[in-house]
Write a protein that holds these residues in place. Structure first.
Motif, PDB file in Angstrom:
ATOM      1  N   SER A   1     -15.278   2.818   2.910  1.00 39.43           N
ATOM      2  CA  SER A   1     -14.161   3.548   3.735  1.00 39.43           C
ATOM      3  C   SER A   1     -13.091   2.576   4.626  1.00 39.43           C
ATOM      4  O   SER A   1     -13.147   1.673   4.408  1.00 39.43           O
ATOM      5  CB  SER A   1     -15.001   4.172   4.908  1.00 39.43           C
ATOM      6  N   LYS A   2     -12.199   3.246   4.712  1.00 44.56           N
ATOM      7  CA  LYS A   2     -11.120   2.580   5.737  1.00 44.56           C
ATOM      8  C   LYS A   2     -11.567   1.908   6.990  1.00 44.56           C
ATOM      9  O   LYS A   2     -11.147   0.782   7.255  1.00 44.56           O
ATOM     10  CB  LYS A   2      -9.984   3.675   5.992  1.00 44.56           C
ATOM     11  N   ASP A   3     -12.660   2.600   7.343  1.00 46.77           N
ATOM     12  CA  ASP A   3     -13.170   1.714   8.546  1.00 46.77           C
ATOM     13  C   ASP A   3     -13.994   0.371   8.158  1.00 46.77           C
ATOM     14  O   ASP A   3     -13.784  -0.598   8.776  1.00 46.77           O
ATOM     15  CB  ASP A   3     -14.414   2.781   9.111  1.00 46.77           C
TER      16      ASP A   3
ATOM     17  N   SER B   1      -1.603  -0.731  11.406  1.00 52.31           N
ATOM     18  CA  SER B   1      -2.000   0.709  10.939  1.00 52.31           C
ATOM     19  C   SER B   1      -3.008   0.158   9.816  1.00 52.31           C
ATOM     20  O   SER B   1      -3.031  -0.707   9.174  1.00 52.31           O
ATOM     21  CB  SER B   1      -0.855   1.615  10.356  1.00 52.31           C
ATOM     22  N   GLU B   2      -3.802   1.418   9.378  1.00 58.34           N
ATOM     23  CA  GLU B   2      -4.399   1.143   8.468  1.00 58.34           C
ATOM     24  C   GLU B   2      -3.639   0.909   6.979  1.00 58.34           C
ATOM     25  O   GLU B   2      -4.337   0.184   6.005  1.00 58.34           O
ATOM     26  CB  GLU B   2      -5.369   2.364   8.012  1.00 58.34           C
ATOM     27  N   HIS B   3      -2.484   1.072   6.814  1.00 61.01           N
ATOM     28  CA  HIS B   3      -1.658   1.212   5.737  1.00 61.01           C
ATOM     29  C   HIS B   3      -1.511  -0.471   5.708  1.00 61.01           C
ATOM     30  O   HIS B   3      -1.464  -1.045   4.693  1.00 61.01           O
ATOM     31  CB  HIS B   3      -0.475   1.955   5.630  1.00 61.01           C
TER      32      HIS B   3
ATOM     33  N   ILE C   1      -2.994  -2.818   7.145  1.00 60.25           N
ATOM     34  CA  ILE C   1      -4.287  -3.439   6.645  1.00 60.25           C
ATOM     35  C   ILE C   1      -4.633  -3.404   5.276  1.00 60.25           C
ATOM     36  O   ILE C   1      -5.102  -4.447   4.877  1.00 60.25           O
ATOM     37  CB  ILE C   1      -5.444  -2.745   7.731  1.00 60.25           C
ATOM     38  N   ASP C   2      -4.454  -2.369   4.812  1.00 64.37           N
ATOM     39  CA  ASP C   2      -4.727  -2.170   3.239  1.00 64.37           C
ATOM     40  C   ASP C   2      -3.751  -3.219   2.523  1.00 64.37           C
ATOM     41  O   ASP C   2      -4.115  -3.894   1.742  1.00 64.37           O
ATOM     42  CB  ASP C   2      -4.415  -0.941   2.760  1.00 64.37           C
TER      43      ASP C   2
ATOM     44  N   ASP D   1       1.031  -1.272   0.083  1.00 67.57           N
ATOM     45  CA  ASP D   1       0.077   0.076   0.290  1.00 67.57           C
ATOM     46  C   ASP D   1       0.940   1.102  -0.091  1.00 67.57           C
ATOM     47  O   ASP D   1       1.480   1.630   1.179  1.00 67.57           O
ATOM     48  CB  ASP D   1      -0.768   0.069   1.321  1.00 67.57           C
TER      49      ASP D   1
ATOM     50  N   THR E   1     -13.037  -1.389   5.769  1.00 65.67           N
ATOM     51  CA  THR E   1     -11.732  -2.270   5.359  1.00 65.67           C
ATOM     52  C   THR E   1     -10.997  -2.709   6.672  1.00 65.67           C
ATOM     53  O   THR E   1     -10.634  -4.032   6.581  1.00 65.67           O
ATOM     54  CB  THR E   1     -10.743  -1.509   4.140  1.00 65.67           C
ATOM     55  N   THR E   2     -10.919  -1.955   7.603  1.00 69.95           N
ATOM     56  CA  THR E   2     -10.480  -2.474   8.792  1.00 69.95           C
ATOM     57  C   THR E   2     -11.369  -3.647   9.464  1.00 69.95           C
ATOM     58  O   THR E   2     -11.077  -4.563   9.959  1.00 69.95           O
ATOM     59  CB  THR E   2     -10.283  -1.129   9.794  1.00 69.95           C
TER      60      THR E   2
END
Length: 172
Positions: free
Chosen positions: A118-120, A139-141, A143-144, A7, A122-123
């Motif tokens: 949204s990122k939420d 982190s969200e990164h 997770i992506d 990501d 995806t999380t």
């Protein structure tokens, strides 16, 4: 086969690595976050590559989230600041330094692998697939990068020699 998923970002680059030939699922995949501190774009690209090569020196396939232009106010600002071009540059630099061409480098846009969620969301999908043990530790990164790799494995589940046991929703 070792597959590295990225990501990309100039500030926070998430990565996930899967070894499809590993014996234990816990030893088969890992993830991390790179926070380059270089003073300019070129230095950050080099730093990202160096850190990736430390954790993944031998990679057979590279999967990157390919930047897309969004026709929104935020998308126009990102385009004016060369944000999209910079992300594409990071991906191309990493692929080139690993020596990958179009056969070993797969580029997938966010719209393709996760839609417009949204990122939420995806999380939440990440925790549903991989468990809450990761909560507050990733982190969200990261997770992506994992979810991008998860998508890639889903669409390539029929590849010969790829053992997907232990990957959520992929085996059986």
């Amino acid at each position: 086969m070792k597959i590295l998923s990225i990501d990309p970002s100039v500030n926070f680059c998430g990565w996930a690595l899967l070894d499809t030939e590993g014996k234990s699922i816990t030893k088969r995949w890992s993830m991390g976050l790179i926070r380059p501190e270089g003073k300019n774009y070129a230095m950050r690209c080099v730093e990202i590559l160096q850190q990736l090569q430390e954790v993944a020196p031998d990679v057979d396939q590279l999967v990157t989230e390919w930047p897309a232009f969004f026709d929104s106010a935020r998308g126009h600002v990102a385009a004016r600041q060369n944000y999209t071009v910079n992300l594409a540059g990071i991906c191309a630099y990493i692929a080139g330094r690993y020596g990958f061409d179009h056969r070993k480098w797969t580029m997938i846009t966010a719209i393709t692998w996760k839609g417009s969620v949204s990122k939420d969301i995806t999380t939440r999908k990440f925790y549903r697939h991989f468990g809450r043990k990761w909560q507050d530790r990733v982190s969200e990164h990261e997770i992506d990068a994992v979810m991008l790799l998860h998508y890639y494995m889903k669409i390539n589940a029929d590849r010969p020699g790829v053992d997907l046991s232990g990957w959520p929703e992929l085996a059986g």
